[in-house]
Design a protein around this motif. Structure first.
Motif, short mmCIF file in Angstrom:
data_model
loop_
_atom_site.label_atom_id
_atom_site.label_comp_id
_atom_site.label_asym_id
_atom_site.label_seq_id
_atom_site.Cartn_x
_atom_site.Cartn_y
_atom_site.Cartn_z
N GLY A 89 21.20 2.67 -1.49
CA GLY A 89 19.97 2.98 -0.77
C GLY A 89 20.12 2.88 0.74
N ASP A 90 19.23 3.55 1.44
CA ASP A 90 19.29 3.54 2.90
C ASP A 90 18.61 2.32 3.51
N LEU A 91 17.96 1.50 2.67
CA LEU A 91 17.30 0.28 3.14
C LEU A 91 17.51 -0.82 2.10
N THR A 92 17.77 -2.03 2.57
CA THR A 92 17.97 -3.16 1.66
C THR A 92 16.85 -4.17 1.81
N ILE A 93 16.30 -4.60 0.67
CA ILE A 93 15.34 -5.70 0.64
C ILE A 93 16.02 -6.90 0.00
N VAL A 94 16.02 -8.01 0.69
CA VAL A 94 16.53 -9.27 0.15
C VAL A 94 15.36 -10.22 0.01
N LEU A 118 10.91 -11.42 7.20
CA LEU A 118 9.48 -11.59 6.97
C LEU A 118 9.25 -12.87 6.19
N ARG A 119 8.57 -13.82 6.80
CA ARG A 119 8.36 -15.13 6.19
C ARG A 119 7.05 -15.12 5.41
N GLY A 120 7.14 -14.82 4.11
CA GLY A 120 5.96 -14.72 3.28
C GLY A 120 5.69 -13.28 2.89
N ILE A 121 4.59 -13.08 2.18
CA ILE A 121 4.21 -11.74 1.73
C ILE A 121 3.65 -10.97 2.92
N PRO A 122 4.14 -9.76 3.21
CA PRO A 122 3.61 -8.98 4.33
C PRO A 122 2.11 -8.78 4.20
N SER A 123 1.38 -9.04 5.27
CA SER A 123 -0.08 -8.96 5.22
C SER A 123 -0.57 -7.55 4.93
N THR A 124 0.21 -6.55 5.32
CA THR A 124 -0.18 -5.16 5.11
C THR A 124 0.32 -4.61 3.79
N GLY A 125 1.04 -5.44 3.03
CA GLY A 125 1.63 -4.99 1.78
C GLY A 125 3.09 -4.62 1.96
N LEU A 126 3.86 -4.76 0.90
CA LEU A 126 5.29 -4.53 0.99
C LEU A 126 5.61 -3.06 1.28
N ALA A 127 4.90 -2.15 0.64
CA ALA A 127 5.17 -0.72 0.85
C ALA A 127 4.94 -0.34 2.31
N SER A 128 3.87 -0.86 2.89
CA SER A 128 3.57 -0.56 4.29
C SER A 128 4.63 -1.15 5.21
N ALA A 129 5.10 -2.37 4.89
CA ALA A 129 6.15 -3.00 5.70
C ALA A 129 7.43 -2.18 5.65
N VAL A 130 7.78 -1.68 4.47
CA VAL A 130 8.97 -0.84 4.33
C VAL A 130 8.82 0.41 5.18
N GLU A 131 7.65 1.03 5.12
CA GLU A 131 7.41 2.26 5.88
C GLU A 131 7.53 2.01 7.38
N GLN A 132 6.97 0.90 7.85
CA GLN A 132 7.00 0.59 9.28
C GLN A 132 8.42 0.31 9.75
N ILE A 133 9.19 -0.42 8.92
CA ILE A 133 10.55 -0.76 9.31
C ILE A 133 11.43 0.48 9.32
N ARG A 134 11.24 1.36 8.35
CA ARG A 134 12.00 2.62 8.35
C ARG A 134 11.67 3.45 9.59
N ALA A 135 10.39 3.51 9.92
CA ALA A 135 9.96 4.28 11.10
C ALA A 135 10.57 3.72 12.37
N ALA A 136 10.65 2.39 12.46
CA ALA A 136 11.21 1.74 13.66
C ALA A 136 12.70 2.00 13.78
N GLN A 137 13.36 2.18 12.63
CA GLN A 137 14.79 2.45 12.66
C GLN A 137 15.10 3.91 12.99
N GLY A 138 14.07 4.74 12.97
CA GLY A 138 14.27 6.15 13.29
C GLY A 138 14.78 6.92 12.09
#
Length: 249
Positions: A93-98, A229-249
């Motif tokens: 995958g192009d993104l890793t979640i640990v 991310l320390r804890g559950i993302p307040s905006t939801g995991l899917a939204s956090a993934v989307e934002q991080i991908r967008a920031a990476q370009g």
């Protein structure tokens, strides 16, 4: 006279360059008048104080986020390529979640279905689970069991056991763990024997050492790409993934 002095001091504070405005050179009367003028201004304009506190909090969060990025970068090999943690999702995958997990953690239980859903729907996420038992003896017992299953029966059996452990509502005991093994057709005796070996202890110890270096003290904790991310993302995991991908370009 007092009003004129206050006005003059306020004007000096606002108009004079910061380097030239030195409260230490004020007389006692000037300091008192200046302090009273500042207090009056804040009382009449409380939104200024709120704005200041919000700005300070935003700066604190930004500093913490930058520090966390540095921690991820400094420990990337142990985070993403430790050689022992379970790997699921798309290994290429192009993104890793640990995720650092504890089976007795209510928040981990709550977010587990969301983690699986995001990984399955996205299709391009590599998922790594790190056993991090910190909530007592039952947490340690559950992690030892899951790791022993992984080492003896492989990754598919580990994930099945992982899900079963989150579903448990009673106490974690050798008896309850053996019951899971029997339901899944696993070798209960061999797993129990494996649980207290150095091979299992080493995984837990390495994860704890990594968590200490990264200042991780709770679960769940996520590393998503370069972000911690320390804890559950307040905006939801899917939204956090989307934002991080967008920031990476």
């Amino acid at each position: 006279m007092k009003a004129l002095m206050t006005a003059a001091l306020m004007a000096a504070a606002l108009a004079t360059p910061a380097a030239a405005f030195d409260p230490a050179n004020m007389t006692e009367a000037e300091r008192a008048a200046f302090g009273e003028a500042v207090r009056d201004y804040i009382m009449q304009n409380p939104e200024v104080l709120i704005e200041s506190l919000n700005a300070m909090e935003a700066q604190r969060l930004a500093n913490e986020a930058q520090n966390d990025k540095q921690l991820v970068a400094a420990n990337s090999a142990e985070i993403f390529e430790d050689g022992h943690s379970w790997v699921g999702g798309n290994p290429d995958g192009d993104l890793t979640i640990v995720e650092f997990i504890d089976y007795r953690c209510g928040y981990c239980r709550r977010v587990a279905p969301e983690v699986d859903e995001v990984v399955a729907k996205d299709g391009n996420i590599k998922l790594i689970l790190k056993e991090f038992p910190i909530l007592g003896q039952e947490s340690d017992l559950a992690s030892r069991y899951a790791i022993a299953v992984k080492q003896l029966a492989g990754g598919d059996s580990y994930k099945t056991v992982h899900d079963k452990l989150y579903e448990m509502r009673g106490s974690v005991t050798i008896e309850s763990l053996n019951a899971i093994s029997q339901d899944l057709g696993l070798d209960a005796e061999a797993i129990v024997q494996r649980m207290n070996t150095e091979e299992v202890s080493a995984e837990i110890r390495k994860n704890r050492q990594l968590a200490e270096k990264m200042q991780i003290m709770g679960t769940p904790t996520f590393v998503i790409g370069p972000e911690l991310l320390r804890g559950i993302p307040s905006t939801g995991l899917a939204s956090a993934v989307e934002q991080i991908r967008a920031a990476q370009g």
